[in-house]
Design a protein around this motif. Structure first.
Motif, PDB file in Angstrom:
ATOM      1  N   GLY A 192      35.696  49.357  -9.401  1.00  0.00           N
ATOM      2  CA  GLY A 192      35.252  48.105 -10.024  1.00  0.00           C
ATOM      3  C   GLY A 192      33.749  47.927 -10.167  1.00  0.00           C
ATOM      4  N   GLY A 193      33.040  49.018 -10.388  1.00  0.00           N
ATOM      5  CA  GLY A 193      31.596  48.871 -10.626  1.00  0.00           C
ATOM      6  C   GLY A 193      30.799  48.530  -9.378  1.00  0.00           C
ATOM      7  N   PHE A 194      31.286  48.965  -8.232  1.00  0.00           N
ATOM      8  CA  PHE A 194      30.608  48.660  -6.962  1.00  0.00           C
ATOM      9  C   PHE A 194      29.129  49.058  -6.992  1.00  0.00           C
ATOM     10  N   GLY A 195      28.858  50.262  -7.541  1.00  0.00           N
ATOM     11  CA  GLY A 195      27.475  50.763  -7.547  1.00  0.00           C
ATOM     12  C   GLY A 195      26.562  49.869  -8.373  1.00  0.00           C
ATOM     13  N   ALA A 196      27.033  49.467  -9.547  1.00  0.00           N
ATOM     14  CA  ALA A 196      26.229  48.578 -10.403  1.00  0.00           C
ATOM     15  C   ALA A 196      26.020  47.235  -9.713  1.00  0.00           C
ATOM     16  N   ASN A 197      27.070  46.741  -9.116  1.00  0.00           N
ATOM     17  CA  ASN A 197      27.022  45.437  -8.457  1.00  0.00           C
ATOM     18  C   ASN A 197      25.919  45.430  -7.393  1.00  0.00           C
ATOM     19  N   HIS A 198      25.870  46.501  -6.626  1.00  0.00           N
ATOM     20  CA  HIS A 198      24.895  46.512  -5.522  1.00  0.00           C
ATOM     21  C   HIS A 198      23.491  46.900  -5.973  1.00  0.00           C
ATOM     22  N   HIS A 199      23.362  47.709  -7.000  1.00  0.00           N
ATOM     23  CA  HIS A 199      22.019  47.940  -7.549  1.00  0.00           C
ATOM     24  C   HIS A 199      21.466  46.624  -8.083  1.00  0.00           C
ATOM     25  N   LEU A 200      22.338  45.879  -8.745  1.00  0.00           N
ATOM     26  CA  LEU A 200      21.905  44.583  -9.292  1.00  0.00           C
ATOM     27  C   LEU A 200      21.507  43.636  -8.157  1.00  0.00           C
ATOM     28  N   ARG A 201      22.321  43.593  -7.124  1.00  0.00           N
ATOM     29  CA  ARG A 201      21.978  42.724  -5.985  1.00  0.00           C
ATOM     30  C   ARG A 201      20.622  43.098  -5.387  1.00  0.00           C
ATOM     31  N   GLN A 202      20.337  44.394  -5.339  1.00  0.00           N
ATOM     32  CA  GLN A 202      19.040  44.830  -4.794  1.00  0.00           C
ATOM     33  C   GLN A 202      17.896  44.252  -5.638  1.00  0.00           C
ATOM     34  N   MET A 203      18.055  44.323  -6.970  1.00  0.00           N
ATOM     35  CA  MET A 203      16.999  43.782  -7.843  1.00  0.00           C
ATOM     36  C   MET A 203      16.890  42.270  -7.688  1.00  0.00           C
ATOM     37  N   LEU A 204      18.031  41.614  -7.568  1.00  0.00           N
ATOM     38  CA  LEU A 204      18.012  40.154  -7.478  1.00  0.00           C
ATOM     39  C   LEU A 204      17.366  39.683  -6.179  1.00  0.00           C
ATOM     40  N   THR A 205      17.495  40.473  -5.138  1.00  0.00           N
ATOM     41  CA  THR A 205      16.812  40.133  -3.880  1.00  0.00           C
ATOM     42  C   THR A 205      15.303  40.113  -4.120  1.00  0.00           C
ATOM     43  N   TYR A 206      14.819  41.150  -4.781  1.00  0.00           N
ATOM     44  CA  TYR A 206      13.375  41.224  -5.056  1.00  0.00           C
ATOM     45  C   TYR A 206      12.936  40.072  -5.961  1.00  0.00           C
TER      46      TYR A 206
END
Ligand SMILES: Cc1cc2nc3c(=O)[nH]c(=O)nc-3n(C[C@H](O)[C@H](O)[C@H](O)COP(=O)(O)O)c2cc1C
Length: 189
Positions: free
Chosen positions: A119-133
């Motif tokens: 379910g796109g786990f990798g994209a989800n967490h890369h996005l979360r990393q950017m959103l944290t910044y």
């Protein structure tokens, strides 16, 4: 409860996108105080720092639209275990000029969908990393990785899976609570 303007960014640019169908389902299932509207970014010129002094009109309009929103919802596929390039570009364009990021302090949520099982786990967490910044306080739970997304919609793009519908409804309910909690905390600060 006051109405909230939620900007929806769909990571896929293709017409028949599963993620876009999912985003439409989310808009239908959202509690009434959340007004979802799609913010398109497919035509944004690629971010180039040289243009910061005199930005393209499309960048200005995009930044202003994001700034006006109360919250941001990302619905994205996974491309090569990360987010599609168009979405990354939109994040970059919205984040500048330095110190004037359109994303700053907007409560957010992420949902990813793929025909694959994770379910796109990798994209989800890369996005979360950017959103944290980017200082987008992003709803931690429920996490939402929608696998087997090619089986969820009929020919008229209608969601046909009941358990997914229930899950999406609870996701949007939780997002409404997350936005309200964040706004309450901001008022008290
Ligand atoms: C360039 C590209 C890379 C892809 N990489 C992945 C991947 O890493 N993981 C995955 O689950 N699916 C991957 N896929 C398949 C997509 O999940 C699938 O095409 C999906 O339908 C795209 O979302 P959309 O329907 O919203 O356009 C990739 C597809 C493309 C075109």
């Amino acid at each position: 409860m006051s109405e909230r303007d939620v900007a929806v960014l769909v990571g896929s640019l293709r017409k028949d996108s599963l993620n876009r169908k999912l985003a439409h389902a989310l808009a239908e299932l959202a509690p009434p105080e959340l007004k979802l509207s799609f913010v398109e970014f497919g035509d944004l010129p690629l971010y180039n720092q040289d243009l910061d002094q005199n930005p393209p009109e499309a960048w200005r309009a995009f930044r202003n639209r994001v700034k006006a929103a109360d919250a941001v919802l990302f619905v994205t596929p996974e491309y090569n275990r990360s987010v599609p390039g168009g979405l990354k570009n939109a994040l970059d364009v919205g984040s500048r000029p330095y110190g004037q990021s359109a994303w700053n302090g907007k409560p957010g949520a992420v949902i990813s969908a793929s025909p694959g099982s994770i379910g796109g786990f990798g994209a989800n967490h890369h996005l979360r990393q950017m959103l944290t910044y980017l200082n987008v306080p992003t709803m931690p739970q429920p996490e939402a990785y929608v696998g087997g997304a090619d089986k969820l919609f009929d020919e008229s793009s209608k969601l046909v899976n009941d358990s997914t519908r229930k899950f999406l409804q609870s996701f949007m309910q939780a997002f409404a609570g997350w936005i309200a909690m964040y706004n309450d905390a901001k008022m008290r600060a």
